[in-house]
Design a protein around this motif. Structure first.
Motif, PDB file in Angstrom:
ATOM      1  N   UNK A  48       0.830  -1.206   0.000  1.00 28.68           N
ATOM      2  CA  UNK A  48       0.000   0.000   0.000  1.00 28.68           C
ATOM      3  C   UNK A  48       0.868   1.261   0.000  1.00 28.68           C
ATOM      4  N   UNK A  49       1.991   1.221   0.721  1.00 26.91           N
ATOM      5  CA  UNK A  49       2.907   2.365   0.724  1.00 26.91           C
ATOM      6  C   UNK A  49       3.493   2.605  -0.662  1.00 26.91           C
ATOM      7  N   UNK A  50       3.822   1.530  -1.367  1.00 33.88           N
ATOM      8  CA  UNK A  50       4.297   1.689  -2.740  1.00 33.88           C
ATOM      9  C   UNK A  50       3.232   2.322  -3.617  1.00 33.88           C
ATOM     10  N   UNK A  51       1.989   1.893  -3.387  1.00 36.10           N
ATOM     11  CA  UNK A  51       0.885   2.470  -4.151  1.00 36.10           C
ATOM     12  C   UNK A  51       0.717   3.959  -3.847  1.00 36.10           C
ATOM     13  N   UNK A  85       8.419   7.313  -9.292  1.00 36.85           N
ATOM     14  CA  UNK A  85       8.698   6.437 -10.431  1.00 36.85           C
ATOM     15  C   UNK A  85       9.254   5.096  -9.955  1.00 36.85           C
ATOM     16  N   UNK A  86      10.204   5.159  -9.007  1.00 39.59           N
ATOM     17  CA  UNK A  86      10.786   3.926  -8.468  1.00 39.59           C
ATOM     18  C   UNK A  86       9.712   3.074  -7.791  1.00 39.59           C
ATOM     19  N   UNK A  87       8.788   3.722  -7.070  1.00 36.90           N
ATOM     20  CA  UNK A  87       7.710   2.983  -6.414  1.00 36.90           C
ATOM     21  C   UNK A  87       6.796   2.320  -7.434  1.00 36.90           C
ATOM     22  N   UNK A  88       6.556   2.997  -8.556  1.00 40.10           N
ATOM     23  CA  UNK A  88       5.718   2.417  -9.604  1.00 40.10           C
ATOM     24  C   UNK A  88       6.358   1.161 -10.175  1.00 40.10           C
ATOM     25  N   UNK A  89       7.655   1.226 -10.400  1.00 41.26           N
ATOM     26  CA  UNK A  89       8.375   0.049 -10.910  1.00 41.26           C
ATOM     27  C   UNK A  89       8.341  -1.084  -9.886  1.00 41.26           C
ATOM     28  N   UNK A  90       8.595  -0.736  -8.615  1.00 38.26           N
ATOM     29  CA  UNK A  90       8.584  -1.757  -7.561  1.00 38.26           C
ATOM     30  C   UNK A  90       7.198  -2.383  -7.431  1.00 38.26           C
ATOM     31  N   UNK A  91       6.161  -1.582  -7.581  1.00 35.98           N
ATOM     32  CA  UNK A  91       4.797  -2.096  -7.476  1.00 35.98           C
ATOM     33  C   UNK A  91       4.507  -3.098  -8.591  1.00 35.98           C
ATOM     34  N   UNK A  93       6.734  -4.966 -10.040  1.00 33.52           N
ATOM     35  CA  UNK A  93       7.490  -6.172  -9.693  1.00 33.52           C
ATOM     36  C   UNK A  93       6.741  -6.992  -8.645  1.00 33.52           C
ATOM     37  N   UNK A  94       6.158  -6.308  -7.663  1.00 34.48           N
ATOM     38  CA  UNK A  94       5.394  -7.000  -6.619  1.00 34.48           C
ATOM     39  C   UNK A  94       4.223  -7.757  -7.227  1.00 34.48           C
ATOM     40  N   UNK A  95       3.493  -7.111  -8.125  1.00 35.14           N
ATOM     41  CA  UNK A  95       2.341  -7.762  -8.765  1.00 35.14           C
ATOM     42  C   UNK A  95       2.796  -9.018  -9.510  1.00 35.14           C
ATOM     43  N   UNK A  96       3.914  -8.917 -10.215  1.00 38.83           N
ATOM     44  CA  UNK A  96       4.423 -10.068 -10.973  1.00 38.83           C
ATOM     45  C   UNK A  96       4.852 -11.194 -10.038  1.00 38.83           C
ATOM     46  N   UNK A 188       5.455 -10.248  -1.923  1.00 39.81           N
ATOM     47  CA  UNK A 188       5.188  -8.814  -1.931  1.00 39.81           C
ATOM     48  C   UNK A 188       6.320  -8.016  -1.318  1.00 39.81           C
ATOM     49  N   UNK A 189       7.039  -8.624  -0.381  1.00 37.60           N
ATOM     50  CA  UNK A 189       8.130  -7.923   0.302  1.00 37.60           C
ATOM     51  C   UNK A 189       9.270  -8.902   0.550  1.00 37.60           C
ATOM     52  N   UNK A 190      10.268  -8.948  -0.322  1.00 39.59           N
ATOM     53  CA  UNK A 190      11.365  -9.921  -0.183  1.00 39.59           C
ATOM     54  C   UNK A 190      12.148  -9.787   1.113  1.00 39.59           C
ATOM     55  N   UNK A 191      12.082  -8.636   1.772  1.00 34.09           N
ATOM     56  CA  UNK A 191      12.797  -8.459   3.033  1.00 34.09           C
ATOM     57  C   UNK A 191      12.267  -9.393   4.118  1.00 34.09           C
ATOM     58  N   UNK A 192      11.068  -9.932   3.922  1.00 31.39           N
ATOM     59  CA  UNK A 192      10.448 -10.811   4.913  1.00 31.39           C
ATOM     60  C   UNK A 192      10.824 -12.275   4.721  1.00 31.39           C
ATOM     61  N   UNK A 193      11.794 -12.559   3.861  1.00 31.31           N
ATOM     62  CA  UNK A 193      12.213 -13.941   3.622  1.00 31.31           C
ATOM     63  C   UNK A 193      12.565 -14.703   4.888  1.00 31.31           C
TER      64      UNK A 193
END
Length: 297
Positions: A48-51, A85-91, A93-96, A188-193
């Protein structure tokens, strides 16, 4: 907006540090549920923050800027355009990543359901004739336990009881759903691995503890794990919740000690940590709406 929107990222860094402590000091059953819930809450808040960051690009659209200037309202800039712009790209990637995980989960479930075809609906235990020692729980309605003949042949009668009690615990406490939820959170968040790994390990530990309670002998449970580990060797894992998966040595060592305590204070602390990013995201949403409408926070 400038600070609250980044709160989920901060929690994404803290939660992996807390999860190993939870695994060592808290009963695995509650710890599994708490960590999975915190991971999902953090992943949702991060997305949601990325959005929200991507939405700041809307505020920079010429029609909105021109309209604000004509109305005499100053147009505040929530974050630099490059961040949006970076958040849009990251978003994207998250969807994919989430799409790939969902697709893989569906494929796994279809494969597991095919293994159950031809068996009566009320059959809990399915024994497959195979030289590969395997045992795992198949979630569903009803849930099934699939064990190969090689695994049953390698265990003594009391150890077979441990095996079945372990897999039945996975079905009873819906460990498959918890691990799947944590897996989606990592997509959705790779940091949570590390949190997902902790959830999967604690799910196995929780099933071990339930099996030990049902059999009434922690030593027999530990021996069943050890014997199955020697039998399985390097056999390929086919399911997330496998009897011999997830740090067998640590699980055996844990069974040789007293059962861990139920620390409610620790559980509440982690749940509060998981709720923090949601609160930050909610406040950032309010700030963004105020900024895009030309008001003041």
């Amino acid at each position: 907006m400038r600070f609250d929107v980044y709160t989920p990222l901060l929690v994404s860094l803290l939660l992996p540090l807390v999860s190993p402590v939870m695994g060592r000091r808290m009963a695995p059953g509650p710890a599994t549920r708490v960590l999975a819930s915190a991971a999902v809450a953090t992943a949702v808040a991060t997305t949601w923050s990325l959005l929200l960051l991507a939405a700041t690009l809307v505020g920079a659209a010429p029609p909105l800027v021109r309209e604000a200037q004509e109305d005499g309202h100053p147009r505040a800039v929530p974050v630099p355009e490059v961040v949006g712009i970076a958040a849009s790209v990251a978003l994207a990637v998250v969807v994919y990543r989430v799409y790939r995980v969902v697709r893989a989960e569906r494929g796994t479930r279809r494969a597991l359901r095919r293994l159950c075809q031809g068996h009566p609906a009320d059959t809990e235990l399915i024994v497959a004739a195979s030289d590969v020692p395997q045992a795992f729980a198949i979630p569903g309605r009803p849930g099934r336990i699939l064990v190969t003949s090689a695994m049953l042949g390698a265990l003594r009668p009391a150890e077979r009881r441990v095996l079945l009690a372990h897999e039945r615990a996975h079905l009873t406490y819906r460990h498959g759903a918890l691990v799947s939820a944590a897996t989606l959170a990592v997509a959705a968040n790779p940091l949570l691995g590390p949190v997902r790994d902790a959830v999967a390990f604690l799910a196995e530990r929780g099933a071990d503890e339930q099996a030990a309670d049902e059999v009434g002998d922690r030593g027999t449970t530990a021996r069943a794990l050890a014997r199955a580990a020697l039998t399985t060797g390097g056999a390929r894992r086919v399911c997330a919740l496998n009897f011999m998966d997830r740090a067998v040595t640590r699980r055996i060592a844990a069974l040789q000690t007293s059962p861990p305590a139920h620390l409610r204070s620790a559980a509440l602390a982690v749940l509060a940590l998981g709720a923090l990013p949601a609160l930050g995201a909610a406040d950032a949403t309010r700030d963004l709406l105020v900024l895009l409408t030309g008001g003041s926070a």
